[in-house]
Design a protein around this motif. Structure first.
Motif, PDB file in Angstrom:
ATOM      1  N   SER A  77       0.753  -1.334   0.115  1.00  0.00           N
ATOM      2  CA  SER A  77      -0.024   0.002   0.058  1.00  0.00           C
ATOM      3  C   SER A  77       0.778   1.197   0.050  1.00  0.00           C
ATOM      4  O   SER A  77       0.496   2.556  -0.685  1.00  0.00           O
ATOM      5  CB  SER A  77      -0.980   0.146   1.075  1.00  0.00           C
ATOM      6  OG  SER A  77      -1.614  -0.987   1.121  1.00  0.00           O
ATOM      7  N   ARG A  78       2.077   1.183   0.923  1.00  0.00           N
ATOM      8  CA  ARG A  78       2.751   2.452   0.813  1.00  0.00           C
ATOM      9  C   ARG A  78       3.506   2.549  -0.612  1.00  0.00           C
ATOM     10  O   ARG A  78       3.930   3.817  -0.919  1.00  0.00           O
ATOM     11  CB  ARG A  78       3.959   2.340   2.021  1.00  0.00           C
ATOM     12  CG  ARG A  78       3.295   2.455   3.267  1.00  0.00           C
ATOM     13  CD  ARG A  78       4.164   2.227   4.553  1.00  0.00           C
ATOM     14  NE  ARG A  78       5.152   3.133   4.557  1.00  0.00           N
ATOM     15  CZ  ARG A  78       5.266   4.462   4.900  1.00  0.00           C
ATOM     16  NH1 ARG A  78       4.141   5.052   5.480  1.00  0.00           N
ATOM     17  NH2 ARG A  78       6.445   5.077   4.827  1.00  0.00           N
TER      18      ARG A  78
ATOM     19  N   ILE B  79       1.206   4.265  -2.846  1.00  0.00           N
ATOM     20  CA  ILE B  79       1.001   5.623  -2.693  1.00  0.00           C
ATOM     21  C   ILE B  79       2.148   6.365  -3.390  1.00  0.00           C
ATOM     22  O   ILE B  79       1.959   7.585  -3.820  1.00  0.00           O
ATOM     23  CB  ILE B  79       0.959   5.912  -1.055  1.00  0.00           C
ATOM     24  CG1 ILE B  79      -0.471   5.560  -0.631  1.00  0.00           C
ATOM     25  CG2 ILE B  79       1.007   7.354  -0.849  1.00  0.00           C
ATOM     26  CD1 ILE B  79      -0.557   5.371   0.668  1.00  0.00           C
TER      27      ILE B  79
ATOM     28  N   THR C 103       1.880   6.546  -6.948  1.00  0.00           N
ATOM     29  CA  THR C 103       0.915   7.244  -7.568  1.00  0.00           C
ATOM     30  C   THR C 103       1.239   8.635  -7.375  1.00  0.00           C
ATOM     31  O   THR C 103       1.231   9.608  -8.480  1.00  0.00           O
ATOM     32  CB  THR C 103      -0.347   7.325  -6.645  1.00  0.00           C
ATOM     33  OG1 THR C 103      -0.639   6.142  -6.751  1.00  0.00           O
ATOM     34  CG2 THR C 103      -1.366   8.151  -7.091  1.00  0.00           C
TER      35      THR C 103
END
Length: 186
Positions: free
Chosen positions: A150-151, A154, A157
């Motif tokens: 997830s990190r 991010i 992105t």
């Protein structure tokens, strides 16, 4: 005759407003790109997770992947170049010459390309982490390292946002370089 004088004055006022808007946009986009790239780099560098899989303790760190190392380096370089370009834009902004905008265009193309390469490398590695590669025998790891993945998502992105900011900067610099050259030749 007064009409022509007023039209000329109005055209000059519009040109001054466009110049101020362009400079403000350049400064804002460069500052945002700097902020986003430093955030992406710091997130990926600080990403790590330790889990126990089938009784074995396993670590996931960005430094285990050459792709993520390149991604972090690309974002740090882009951040540094953004800071340098802000400084140069402030210094060179007082001298409005088309050659200055051409150099900013070259700078922006190089940084945009570097960011795209870093994003591509990280995206490819992230895809393998999420879905694996059955042909190569690589298992997906994101089901075990949810926080880590997830990190990284991010960070990637944010880096794509920086890429698009530099894409817009490239367009602005190219346009300004072209219009300044056209005005000089008239």
């Amino acid at each position: 005759m007064t009409n022509t004088g007023e039209e000329l004055k109005s055209t000059e006022m519009i040109a001054v407003k466009v110049e101020k808007f362009t400079k403000a946009a350049q400064i804002s986009l460069r500052f945002m790109a700097m902020a986003v790239t430093v955030a992406a780099a710091s997130i990926v560098v600080s990403s790590k997770e330790t889990v126990v899989v089938y009784g074995v303790t396993v670590d996931a760190k960005y430094s285990y992947s050459p792709s993520y190392k390149f991604f972090a380096a690309a974002n740090l370089i882009a951040c540094s170049f953004s800071a340098i370009s802000l400084l140069l834009f402030y210094i060179m902004g007082k001298i409005s010459k088309s050659i200055n905008y051409f150099f900013f265009f070259l700078h922006d193309v190089v940084v945009m390309t570097l960011l795209m390469a870093g994003c591509s490398a990280a995206t490819a590695m992230g895809y393998v982490g999420k879905y694996g590669n059955s042909h190569a025998g690589w298992m997906p790891i994101c089901e075990y390292f949810d926080k880590y993945c997830s990190r990284i998502t991010i960070a990637v992105t944010l880096s794509y946002i920086a890429f698009f900011l530099y894409f817009f900067l490239t367009l602005l610099s190219a346009s300004k370089s072209r219009t300044s050259t056209t005005q000089l030749s008239k």
